[in-house]
Enzyme design. Structure first.
Site, PDB file in Angstrom:
ATOM      1  N   PRO A  82      -6.351  -2.137   1.918  1.00  0.00           N
ATOM      2  CA  PRO A  82      -6.279  -1.270   0.821  1.00  0.00           C
ATOM      3  C   PRO A  82      -4.938  -1.833  -0.085  1.00  0.00           C
ATOM      4  O   PRO A  82      -4.769  -1.157  -1.215  1.00  0.00           O
ATOM      5  CB  PRO A  82      -5.713   0.140   1.499  1.00  0.00           C
ATOM      6  N   CYS A  95      -0.598   0.225   9.716  1.00  0.00           N
ATOM      7  CA  CYS A  95      -0.509   1.683   9.108  1.00  0.00           C
ATOM      8  C   CYS A  95      -2.082   1.859   8.558  1.00  0.00           C
ATOM      9  O   CYS A  95      -2.737   2.841   9.039  1.00  0.00           O
ATOM     10  CB  CYS A  95       0.047   1.791   8.121  1.00  0.00           C
ATOM     11  N   HIS A  96      -2.576   1.051   7.802  1.00  0.00           N
ATOM     12  CA  HIS A  96      -3.749   1.309   7.129  1.00  0.00           C
ATOM     13  C   HIS A  96      -4.619   0.114   6.751  1.00  0.00           C
ATOM     14  O   HIS A  96      -5.590  -0.070   6.328  1.00  0.00           O
ATOM     15  CB  HIS A  96      -3.575   1.760   5.609  1.00  0.00           C
ATOM     16  N   GLY A  97      -4.353  -0.926   7.689  1.00  0.00           N
ATOM     17  CA  GLY A  97      -5.156  -2.375   8.026  1.00  0.00           C
ATOM     18  C   GLY A  97      -5.314  -3.035   6.723  1.00  0.00           C
ATOM     19  O   GLY A  97      -6.111  -3.529   6.102  1.00  0.00           O
ATOM     20  N   HIS A 144       0.715  -1.217   0.047  1.00  0.00           N
ATOM     21  CA  HIS A 144      -0.025   0.167   0.077  1.00  0.00           C
ATOM     22  C   HIS A 144       1.017   1.157  -0.136  1.00  0.00           C
ATOM     23  O   HIS A 144       1.002   1.765  -0.901  1.00  0.00           O
ATOM     24  CB  HIS A 144      -0.980  -0.159   1.421  1.00  0.00           C
TER      25      HIS A 144
END
Lengths: 181, 261, 413
Positions: free
Chosen positions: A160, A145-147, A121
């Site tokens: 993501p 960080c963003h799953g 990502h």
């Protein structure tokens, strides 16, 4: 044209066309030739390239253990997978994944999964190397960080991340040693 | 007529200026008269290194010089330029040990040198080197030819290595020093390092003192200036390009200025 | 400016931008239309050459700064890494290193051209003063840059030059410690010299902009040293001067390339290939050639403070030249006496440079004293006196007159 009382005008366009263009373009070629060494000096130097491959001895690893090694300044995850993990990775319906790859395409020896530990990502380092760390629902790695969730083969499963964790170029130089890069 | 004179004088003065500017470097070269010029293949506009000689020179360094002299700005990987294969270089490097670490237990450990490592120095530091050499420090050889440029560079190395002899009877030699005809004061701390057939060249060349001196001098010239060949190659292209550019620019300038007269 | 109707640019984007920020009209005015005296010779090209040298030095310097490490333990080996491992690092460094010499060479000719043709006289005094300021900044930049490779010559140059300030009474020692950031030239010194070496070129660029702005107010001087009387006397900068400057630049570039590619270390001192050693000074230390005349002046004077004053005075006196020369005639073409004293001055400066490279012993010291006496005598006595007593030759009526009359004279080149 004799010198007149007026300031000399530009020579008419058609008269300076060829020589002027030739001179200007030769100058441009020269400038570009000078610019190239400057730009190329910012590319990786010989000493950097010389460190571009490393050898890792896998013999001390035990089943289920994960190690992290540094290659080209990045973490490389190596996990000695259990039979159960291997089967889980192989049985996954990979054709339906966002970045469809079979487990066999991603390993050289199915016991060892070797991936670059950089989330596809935005470049964070996912968790999952320690026994105690969060690995997410797919038993691989989890990027906080963003799953993003990765499975035991390093494939992106949820979140993501658009691509699977990158498999670096590597070879087994003998049964228990790999050369990365 | 009057206008031409300053121009002429200008050019004269410019050359004079350059001559004086360059004079100091010239006068330095004259200091050691006994250093003879050798017909190096790397001299001149098209000059390049003799690869076979470089490889033999490396063998001399490796088997003779390296017991005292470091070569710390070179890496084993640099030997690829000399024509060694990667496998050969890995094997050459692996003969030596380097300290690495700390490992997972926090200990420093020894491992075989890799192509990416610097040439392993014979002594841990300058102090150890002095102690082992009766107080004299064997200089690092990475830039020795550049450092000796004023005395003749590679020519000086060759002259020095072949310049050992028994001192003349009138000469009082300090114990521990050796007589050398080109070294300043004729007394040098380095004992004569080269003897006939002391090494076996892998290409079968006979290892005479002159041969070894010539090869190692060329090797050290390369070590000092590894970009020499690329530099001359690019330089030729640049000068040709600029000359053509000059012709084009000259024609253009003449065309433009033709309107003024 | 001219009587031509305004639509200067056909390109609508350019016109749009230019109506809001007249960058294009400014460039056009200063670098295309700029009326230049038609009789300027090739010595007027050295301004353009020096400008391009400055830009080349900044460009190569930026690339080198990306690879260089300003630390006493790593500086020397980081330079070796540039020479051996960085792609084209050897090329960038040899261009940069010899570029300093070429830059000074161009500027010395530029400066002397200004002296010969009286370009410093009214109304160009400030232009000249800004030029001397650039020269001074260049010296500081060259000196700080010379220290960075951290070889023996770097180290001892830094030591000797910073020690010049210890000659200042009472506070000299404190100033030197302040410059060093310690008790000797060491890591803090190297680190700050790197910063200064990076910063100063941009200061030079700023002063060059002022220098060019101050030039474009009265316009360029010319070999006859007379005012532009009419448009007949001038040519537009482009393509006349640009084509001429390009030609000069290429010839200069060929000489530069020959040095860079075939004699990259010719102007370099071999001792600078030895890493800095604070415990041992090389036998014979000399500055780079472009500092040698001033170095000779320093050594000519047996008193420390006076020697340092003379060294700095040798540069500083250039600031006052416009006010020391009272002659109304600019060009040496029309100054039959001054011309020879000026040529003698050049010989004297070159001679001083040669003396600067010699060891500090007789007879060089005596010769250096005589040459120093002439150096200052030229500025302080000969120039003011000749300005009054000399009878100049008659000046031409206008620039175009002699040019048109001697249309068949050989090309200057």
């Amino acid at each position: 044209m004799p010198a007149s009382s007026k300031p000399l005008p530009f020579p008419p366009a058609e008269r300076r066309d060829f020589l002027g263009l030739l001179a200007a373009s030769t100058g441009a070629v020269g400038a570009a030739a000078l610019a190239w060494p400057m730009l190329d000096s910012m590319n990786p130097a010989k000493d950097v390239l010389a460190l571009a491959s490393i050898e890792v001895d896998l013999s001390p690893m035990e089943v289920g253990q994960s190690i992290t090694v540094k290659w080209r300044g990045k973490p490389v995850f190596i996990r000695y997978r259990s039979e159960e993990e291997i089967q889980q990775a192989e049985r996954t319906d990979w054709q339906s994944l966002r970045d469809p790859q079979s487990d066999a395409e991603r390993v050289k020896n199915s016991a060892f999964i070797v991936v670059v530990g950089i989330c596809t990502h935005l470049g964070c380092v996912p968790l999952g190397q320690k026994d105690t760390s969060e690995r997410g629902a797919y038993g691989g790695w989890f990027c906080p960080c963003h799953g993003s969730y990765y499975d035991g083969s390093g494939r992106a499963r949820q979140g993501p991340a658009p691509k699977n964790l990158v498999v670096p170029p590597y070879d087994f130089i003998d049964d228990t040693t790999i050369r990365i890069g | 007529m009057m206008k031409r004179k300053p121009l002429f004088l200008y050019s004269l003065l410019c050359s004079l200026l350059w001559a004086c500017v360059l004079a100091p470097s010239l006068s330095l070269a004259a200091e050691q008269a006994t250093v003879a010029k050798q017909p190096w293949s790397f001299r001149g506009i098209f000059g390049s290194f003799d690869k076979a000689s470089l490889r033999r020179g490396y063998e001399v360094y490796d088997q003779v010089c390296a017991s005292c002299h470091s070569l710390r700005f070179l890496h084993y990987r640099d030997l690829e330029t000399l024509g060694y294969s990667r496998a050969q270089i890995a094997a050459l490097a692996a003969r030596l040990e380097v300290e690495d670490g700390p490992n997972d237990e926090g200990e420093m450990f020894s491992r075989a040198a890799l192509p990416s490592d610097r040439f392993v120095a014979p002594f841990a530091n300058d102090e150890a080197a002095r102690t082992a050499n009766l107080g004299a420090l064997p200089p690092d050889l990475s830039l020795i030819v550049a450092q000796l440029a004023g005395k003749g560079g590679a020519d000086f190395i060759y002259a020095l290595l072949t310049g050992y002899s028994e001192p003349p009877e009138s000469f009082e030699l300090t114990p521990g020093l050796s007589y050398n005809k080109v070294f300043k004061g004729n007394a040098i701390a380095m004992p004569a390092p080269l003897f006939e057939d002391m090494i076996a060249y892998s290409d079968g060349e006979k290892a005479s003192v002159e041969r070894m001196a010539r090869d190692v001098a060329q090797f050290l010239a390369w070590a000092s200036d590894p970009s020499l060949e690329q530099r001359k190659r690019i330089g030729l292209r640049v000068v040709i390009f600029l000359t053509l550019f000059f012709v084009v620019a000259f024609l253009y300038k003449r065309r433009v200025w033709a309107r003024v007269r | 400016m001219s009587k031509n109707p305004p639509p200067l640019f056909r390109n609508p984007v350019v016109r749009w931008l230019d109506e809001r920020l007249p960058l294009f009209s400014m460039l056009r005015k200063e670098y295309i239309d700029y009326p230049t005296p038609r009789n300027v010779n090739y010595f007027w090209s050295f301004g353009a050459i020096a400008t391009l040298m400055l830009l080349l030095m900044i460009a190569t310097g930026l690339m080198l700064a990306m690879q260089y490490t300003p630390h006493v333990d790593m500086a020397f080996s980081s330079v070796q890494r540039i020479m051996r491992d960085v792609n084209y690092g050897w090329l960038l460094r040899t261009i940069h290193m010899n570029g300093a010499s070429m830059f000074f060479f161009a500027v010395y000719i530029h400066l002397y051209r200004g002296m010969y043709y009286g370009s410093y006289k009214k109304p160009r005094e400030l232009l000249w003063i800004l030029g001397v300021l650039i020269f001074l900044l260049m010296m500081a930049t060259a000196f700080t840059g010379y220290v960075l490779p951290w070889g023996q010559m770097s180290y001892w140059a830094a030591t000797v030059i910073t020690n010049l300030f210890s000659a200042i009474p009472w506070i000299g020692e404190d100033i030197v410690q302040f410059l060093w950031g310690g008790f000797s030239v060491d890591n803090p010194t190297l680190n700050r010299f790197f910063v200064l070496h990076f910063l100063l070129p941009f200061v030079i660029v700023a002063v060059v902009v002022l220098h060019v702005a101050a030039l474009h107010v009265p316009g360029s001087n010319n070999p006859d040293g007379i005012e532009v009387k009419s448009k007949r006397d001038t040519l537009p900068f482009h393509p006349y001067i640009t084509s001429k400057d390009s030609l000069a630049l290429i010839v200069f570039g060929i000489g530069y390339a020959v040095i860079v590619f075939y004699a990259p270390n010719y102007l370099n001192h071999p001792d600078n290939a030895i890493p800095a050693n604070p415990l041992s000074t090389p036998e014979h230390i000399v500055p780079e050639w472009y500092f040698l005349p001033f170095y000779a002046i320093l050594r000519a004077i047996p008193n420390k403070l006076l020697g340092v004053i003379a060294l700095f005075g040798g540069v500083a006196i250039l600031f006052f030249l416009p006010f020391l020369d009272r002659s109304k005639v600019r060009s040496c073409r029309y100054r039959p006496l001054y011309r020879w004293f000026l040529w003698l001055f050049v010989v004297d400066a070159v001679f001083l440079g040669w003396l600067g490279s010699k060891p500090a012993e007789e007879p060089y010291i005596l010769w250096a004293r005589l040459a120093t006496a002439y150096y200052f005598g030229f500025f302080l006595v000969i120039t003011p006196v000749l300005g009054i007593v000399e009878r100049p030759r008659p000046l031409p009526v206008s620039i175009s007159e002699p040019v048109l009359k001697t249309a068949s004279r050989p090309r200057a080149s």
